[in-house]
Design a protein around this motif. Structure first.
Motif, short mmCIF file in Angstrom:
data_model
loop_
_atom_site.label_atom_id
_atom_site.label_comp_id
_atom_site.label_asym_id
_atom_site.label_seq_id
_atom_site.Cartn_x
_atom_site.Cartn_y
_atom_site.Cartn_z
N GLY A 101 9.62 -44.81 21.57
CA GLY A 101 10.92 -45.46 21.60
C GLY A 101 11.76 -44.95 22.75
N ALA A 102 12.90 -45.59 22.98
CA ALA A 102 13.80 -45.21 24.06
C ALA A 102 15.18 -45.80 23.78
CB ALA A 102 13.27 -45.70 25.40
N ALA A 103 16.20 -45.11 24.23
CA ALA A 103 17.58 -45.61 24.21
C ALA A 103 18.02 -46.07 22.83
CB ALA A 103 17.71 -46.75 25.23
N GLY A 104 17.57 -45.38 21.79
CA GLY A 104 17.99 -45.71 20.44
C GLY A 104 17.17 -46.79 19.76
N TRP A 105 16.10 -47.23 20.40
CA TRP A 105 15.21 -48.24 19.82
C TRP A 105 13.91 -47.56 19.37
CZ3 TRP A 105 16.80 -53.24 19.24
CH2 TRP A 105 17.90 -53.66 20.02
N ARG A 106 13.42 -47.94 18.20
CA ARG A 106 12.09 -47.52 17.76
C ARG A 106 11.09 -48.58 18.20
NH1 ARG A 106 12.96 -47.13 11.63
NH2 ARG A 106 10.81 -46.38 11.56
N GLN A 107 9.99 -48.11 18.80
CA GLN A 107 9.00 -49.01 19.36
C GLN A 107 7.60 -48.60 18.93
OE1 GLN A 107 10.91 -48.35 23.43
NE2 GLN A 107 10.20 -50.48 23.65
N VAL A 108 6.63 -49.49 19.21
CA VAL A 108 5.23 -49.24 18.91
C VAL A 108 4.45 -49.28 20.21
CG1 VAL A 108 3.17 -50.07 17.70
CG2 VAL A 108 5.40 -50.19 16.58
#
Length: 430
Positions: A101-108
């Motif tokens: 993730g980055a900048a407050g976003w959760r990612q896969v």
């Protein structure tokens, strides 16, 4: 439905259900096996001794399935008639350490599988599917078929030249889906998957997961003469081959052993134990011969009389890019299956194969078309040349003409799936 439809749409309706239920190669294999079981086929394990009894049998391994039917009176030297296809499609696949993730976003974190048309995965509601491997060595299918992930495109306000200069995507930086807000936590995705599957997260020791578009297949156009949907390259052929095999076993006096061979990993070169370049098909054919009391001589005779139709989607002429196509060969939707030819053996078809295919279409009353690449464009390939070279089996490359190949959502004629299945049935009947 419009009177323009020439055929019963039952086959295409069933294809749409198959596509929707098969978001991964593992689901495609499970759904194919279920259809075969209902038709009287029985699964055999590669680790068991095989017998030479008549009837329908099949083997599964990961994302591949091989099925065959031994008719009454078959000898060890009876040749095979094979429909070849593949279960995999280009997509985004989950990495071993997926939580990012980055900048407050959760990612896969995902890896690109096959020749993915990247822009078609942008701003699309995506689900998650595939299989998980458990501590006891078993596998469990997973299908989160609802909007879960999204790969967001940069707004035009922050990329003012996108419509003039073209969209430029960095495969590492720009294709990571989001699935929530907050800081990434190690193990979060697999804990979620475990909960969805009714499993304990600590029991999951491996996974083969991928994203898929959750938009269902649909008829398209004023007269609904087109079909839009995911993974038609190449589940359309897997579905048609399955229907053809089941139909063929009802024929009297089959002179050959009909086979369906649906492989995994075609989209990245077929080099795996479940790919067309692996030993799976050859082992199955040999063991079938030997289980019926055959010798090496019988196997050689059976292979010499064997023919394979390698069925994979091909290119319909694109109305906005017709200059990219061979000007004398313009396959169109609902014109019937295409015969693929390339003299440099990117396709395995030769004149003898053309005659076999033409005869099958003629018996079925099915129109067919030619496909040849523009000389100025590189020609694609498929499992046909691999099958021919690895096993010494006469092979013919065919398919259904479509647009948007390798897109997250492809387009073909709504009549063509039925026409392909009819031609394959005629071929398997010998």
């Amino acid at each position: 439905m419009s009177s323009a439809h020439r055929f019963d749409r039952g086959h295409t309706d069933d294809l749409m259900s198959f596509l929707a239920a098969s978001p991964s190669p593992y689901h495609a294999v499970a759904n194919t096996a279920e259809r075969l079981e209902k038709a009287g086929f029985r699964q055999v394990a590669e680790t068991d001794a095989w017998d030479g009894t008549t009837g329908g049998k099949y083997v599964t391994r990961g994302g591949a399935i091989i099925a065959w039917y031994v008719p009454e009176g078959a000898t060890p030297a009876t040749p095979f008639r094979i429909v070849g296809a593949h279960t995999d499609s280009p997509n985004l696949r989950v990495k071993p350490l997926p939580d990012t993730g980055a900048a407050g976003w959760r990612q896969v974190a995902v890896e690109l599988y096959g020749g993915t048309l990247l822009n078609t995965w942008l701003d699309r509601d995506l689900g998650l599917s595939g299989r998980v491997s458990l501590r006891d060595g078993s596998h469990r299918l997973v299908n989160v078929d609802r909007p879960l992930l999204r790969v967001p495109q940069l707004a035009i306000h922050l990329d003012r030249g996108v419509n003039q200069d073209g969209l430029k995507l960095d495969k590492q930086r720009h294709m990571t889906p989001i699935w929530g807000l907050g800081e990434p936590r190690e193990g979060d995705l697999i804990r979620f998957v475990a909960q969805e599957a009714g499993l304990a997260a600590e029991d999951i020791t491996g996974w083969d997961l991928m994203v898929h578009s959750v938009e269902p297949p649909a008829y398209l156009g004023r007269d609904e003469e087109l079909l839009a949907g995911p993974r038609m390259d190449n589940l359309l052929s897997v579905h048609a081959g399955t229907a053809a095999l089941i139909a063929a076993v009802g024929s009297e006096g089959l002179p050959c052993i009909p086979v369906l061979a649906a492989f995994d990993h075609e989209e990245n070169g077929s080099q795996s134990d479940t790919g067309a370049e692996g030993p799976l098909l050859g082992n199955m054919l040999e063991r079938s011969v030997f289980a019926r009391g055959g010798t090496y001589e019988d196997k050689a005779r059976a292979f010499a009389g064997t023919i394979c139709l390698s069925s994979d989607t091909g290119h319909a002429v694109h109305p906005n890019y017709s200059e990219r196509h061979e000007p004398g060969h313009h396959p169109v939707p609902n014109g019937g299956p295409i015969l693929k030819v390339n003299v440099n053996q990117r396709y395995a078809t030769d004149g003898s194969g053309r005659a076999v295919f033409a005869a099958a279409c003629e018996r079925a009353g099915v129109p067919w078309q030619h496909f040849v690449s523009n000389n100025s464009m590189p020609c694609g390939t498929t499992i046909g040349p691999i099958t021919a070279a690895r096993h010494g089996i006469a092979t013919v490359d065919i398919g259904v003409a479509c647009l948007s190949m390798h897109s997250a959502r492809e387009l073909c004629g709504a009549d063509d799936p039925f026409l392909l299945a009819a031609a394959l049935t005629s071929f398997l009947e010998g």
